[in-house]
Design a protein around this motif. Structure first.
Motif, PDB file in Angstrom:
ATOM      1  N   LYS A   5       0.822  -1.215   0.000  1.00 29.24           N
ATOM      2  CA  LYS A   5       0.000   0.000   0.000  1.00 29.24           C
ATOM      3  C   LYS A   5       0.853   1.262   0.000  1.00 29.24           C
ATOM      4  O   LYS A   5       0.430   2.292  -0.497  1.00 29.24           O
ATOM      5  CB  LYS A   5      -0.982  -0.005   1.160  1.00 29.24           C
ATOM      6  CG  LYS A   5      -0.368   0.127   2.506  1.00 29.24           C
ATOM      7  CD  LYS A   5      -1.430   0.153   3.577  1.00 29.24           C
ATOM      8  CE  LYS A   5      -0.743   0.343   4.917  1.00 29.24           C
ATOM      9  NZ  LYS A   5      -1.672   0.459   5.980  1.00 29.24           N
ATOM     10  N   HIS A   8       1.360   2.687  -3.446  1.00 23.33           N
ATOM     11  CA  HIS A   8       0.219   3.464  -3.940  1.00 23.33           C
ATOM     12  C   HIS A   8       0.289   4.905  -3.443  1.00 23.33           C
ATOM     13  O   HIS A   8       0.008   5.840  -4.192  1.00 23.33           O
ATOM     14  CB  HIS A   8      -1.101   2.828  -3.506  1.00 23.33           C
ATOM     15  CG  HIS A   8      -1.385   1.529  -4.173  1.00 23.33           C
ATOM     16  ND1 HIS A   8      -1.919   1.440  -5.430  1.00 23.33           N
ATOM     17  CD2 HIS A   8      -1.194   0.265  -3.758  1.00 23.33           C
ATOM     18  CE1 HIS A   8      -2.050   0.175  -5.763  1.00 23.33           C
ATOM     19  NE2 HIS A   8      -1.605  -0.565  -4.757  1.00 23.33           N
ATOM     20  N   LEU A   9       0.671   5.084  -2.191  1.00 22.11           N
ATOM     21  CA  LEU A   9       0.797   6.427  -1.641  1.00 22.11           C
ATOM     22  C   LEU A   9       1.923   7.198  -2.330  1.00 22.11           C
ATOM     23  O   LEU A   9       1.759   8.376  -2.679  1.00 22.11           O
ATOM     24  CB  LEU A   9       1.052   6.365  -0.134  1.00 22.11           C
ATOM     25  CG  LEU A   9       1.205   7.700   0.583  1.00 22.11           C
ATOM     26  CD1 LEU A   9      -0.068   8.524   0.442  1.00 22.11           C
ATOM     27  CD2 LEU A   9       1.554   7.473   2.035  1.00 22.11           C
ATOM     28  N   TYR A  57      -5.056   3.583  -2.202  1.00 23.46           N
ATOM     29  CA  TYR A  57      -4.335   3.553  -0.928  1.00 23.46           C
ATOM     30  C   TYR A  57      -5.307   3.607   0.246  1.00 23.46           C
ATOM     31  O   TYR A  57      -5.196   2.823   1.199  1.00 23.46           O
ATOM     32  CB  TYR A  57      -3.343   4.712  -0.851  1.00 23.46           C
ATOM     33  CG  TYR A  57      -2.766   4.907   0.518  1.00 23.46           C
ATOM     34  CD1 TYR A  57      -1.783   4.056   1.004  1.00 23.46           C
ATOM     35  CD2 TYR A  57      -3.214   5.925   1.357  1.00 23.46           C
ATOM     36  CE1 TYR A  57      -1.257   4.220   2.276  1.00 23.46           C
ATOM     37  CE2 TYR A  57      -2.693   6.094   2.616  1.00 23.46           C
ATOM     38  CZ  TYR A  57      -1.712   5.240   3.074  1.00 23.46           C
ATOM     39  OH  TYR A  57      -1.206   5.403   4.340  1.00 23.46           O
TER      40      TYR A  57
END
Length: 69
Positions: A5, A8-9, A57
């Motif tokens: 994740k 994604h950020l 995210y």
């Protein structure tokens, strides 16, 4: 392949900064993939990618919270 994740950020921040940087571009067009496109289409594309990655995210983060309960 599943991306962590955090990736994604990072991608969301990258595309957001790219969008902000494009606001200072004085050209009327920009090369996107293989085509010359209107600068506003390019900016919208960058902003949409930033929103998409941020939404992904946040969804992953909320799903992780739900599984911990």
């Amino acid at each position: 392949m599943k991306m962590p994740k955090t990736v994604h950020l990072i991608l969301a921040l990258f595309f957001l900064l790219s969008f902000i940087d494009s606001l200072f571009d004085t050209g009327a067009t920009h090369k996107l993939l293989l085509w010359e496109v209107n600068i506003w289409f390019y900016r919208l594309f960058r902003l949409a990618l930033a929103v998409l990655f941020m939404k992904t995210y946040l969804n992953l983060k909320n799903a992780e919270k739900q599984t911990l309960k």
